[in-house]
Design an enzyme around this catalytic site. Structure first.
Site, PDB file in Angstrom:
ATOM      1  N   ILE A   1       0.900  -1.160   0.000  1.00  0.00           N
ATOM      2  CA  ILE A   1       0.000   0.000   0.000  1.00  0.00           C
ATOM      3  C   ILE A   1       0.935   1.205   0.000  1.00  0.00           C
ATOM      4  O   ILE A   1       1.882   1.272   0.782  1.00  0.00           O
ATOM      5  CB  ILE A   1      -0.959  -0.057   1.215  1.00  0.00           C
ATOM      6  CG1 ILE A   1      -1.836   1.181   1.348  1.00  0.00           C
ATOM      7  CG2 ILE A   1      -0.255  -0.278   2.507  1.00  0.00           C
ATOM      8  CD1 ILE A   1      -2.913   1.029   2.449  1.00  0.00           C
ATOM      9  N   SER A   2       0.711   2.132  -0.920  1.00  0.00           N
ATOM     10  CA  SER A   2       1.671   3.225  -1.126  1.00  0.00           C
ATOM     11  C   SER A   2       1.733   4.189   0.054  1.00  0.00           C
ATOM     12  O   SER A   2       0.792   4.292   0.844  1.00  0.00           O
ATOM     13  CB  SER A   2       1.294   4.018  -2.377  1.00  0.00           C
ATOM     14  OG  SER A   2       1.076   3.154  -3.461  1.00  0.00           O
ATOM     15  N   GLN A   3       2.848   4.908   0.110  1.00  0.00           N
ATOM     16  CA  GLN A   3       3.055   5.953   1.124  1.00  0.00           C
ATOM     17  C   GLN A   3       1.939   7.010   1.011  1.00  0.00           C
ATOM     18  O   GLN A   3       1.558   7.390  -0.103  1.00  0.00           O
ATOM     19  CB  GLN A   3       4.404   6.584   0.795  1.00  0.00           C
ATOM     20  CG  GLN A   3       4.847   7.729   1.649  1.00  0.00           C
ATOM     21  CD  GLN A   3       6.003   8.477   0.974  1.00  0.00           C
ATOM     22  OE1 GLN A   3       6.245   8.330  -0.230  1.00  0.00           O
ATOM     23  NE2 GLN A   3       6.703   9.266   1.744  1.00  0.00           N
TER      24      GLN A   3
END
Ligand code: SAH
Length: 215
Positions: free
Chosen positions: A67-69
């Site tokens: 899950i992206s930053q």
């Protein structure tokens, strides 16, 4: 929602994420900021990572994906300028976090994930959280999703080697697409706007995404 000390703590962490990681780094789009204040990011990671959910980095999810930053997510959503009546396509549902944010921002959301397990998990979680209108599909999103095209917004959460022409062809006139392009060490976000005169492409932040797998 009922009050619980735990959900209060996560709400405080979300406030801090929005202030310290987003506003202070130039994310000024209030709709994006409000959506990120609302969506419970900790619910999209496994229990063992929940205490890190609002930290300034990506987090592993199932099937060796991430899950992206938060900052990268906010920057992508700000770049595509989602409007209330927009129809959005997401490629790479993963945990469903960006799908939930798009559901807060747009009228209609279609999201495609190639891992069956992730697609099923995201669909279940999104329904549980009340995002029952979004359509999560299991398949190859590098081909887009023609039946619901054209889209006002396309968000691609996995990196392609080059611009996928088929996705551009599914953009409405006036439509915007954000996509990471390049090999793992030198990826960069590209914003593509489809205008009546042709495509307008601008280069944005360097980034690091899992690869967009075709076929
Ligand atoms: N936005 C997601 C990020 C997930 S990482 C989140 O918030 O959690 C990127 C995802 O893209 C992975 O789940 C991966 O399985 C998926 N993916 C990679 N290639 C794909 C393809 N061709 N079609 C659909 N999904 C793809």
């Amino acid at each position: 929602m009922r009050y619980s000390p735990e959900s209060h703590l996560f709400a405080v962490e979300r406030q801090s994420m929005v202030g310290r990681q987003l506003r202070s780094r130039g994310i000024g789009d209030e709709r994006v900021l409000q959506a990120m204040l609302r969506v419970p990011r900790h619910q999209f990671v496994s229990e063992s990572y929940q205490n890190q959910a609002y930290e300034d980095h990506p987090i592993p999810i199932a099937a060796e994906q991430t899950i992206s930053q938060p900052y990268i997510v906010a920057s992508m959503l700000q770049a595509v300028e989602v409007e209330e009546n927009d129809k959005a396509l997401e490629v790479g549902t993963g945990s469903g976090y960006v799908t939930a944010l798009l559901a807060e921002l747009a009228r209609e959301v279609v999201s495609i994930e190639r891992h069956e397990l992730l697609a099923a998990g995201a669909m279940e979680l999104l329904a549980k959280l009340g995002y029952s209108d979004v359509q999560v599909l299991n398949g190859d999103g590098s081909l887009g999703y023609e039946p619901a095209a054209p889209y006002d917004v396309i968000v691609v959460s996995a990196a392609a080697c080059e611009l996928p022409r088929v996705l551009i062809s599914q953009l409405n006139e006036g439509g915007r697409m954000i996509i990471p392009i390049g090999p793992p060490d030198t990826q960069q976000l590209q914003l593509i706007k489809r205008e009546s005169r042709g495509l307008h492409i601008s280069l944005r932040e360097p980034c690091r995404f899992v690869p967009l797998v075709s076929g």
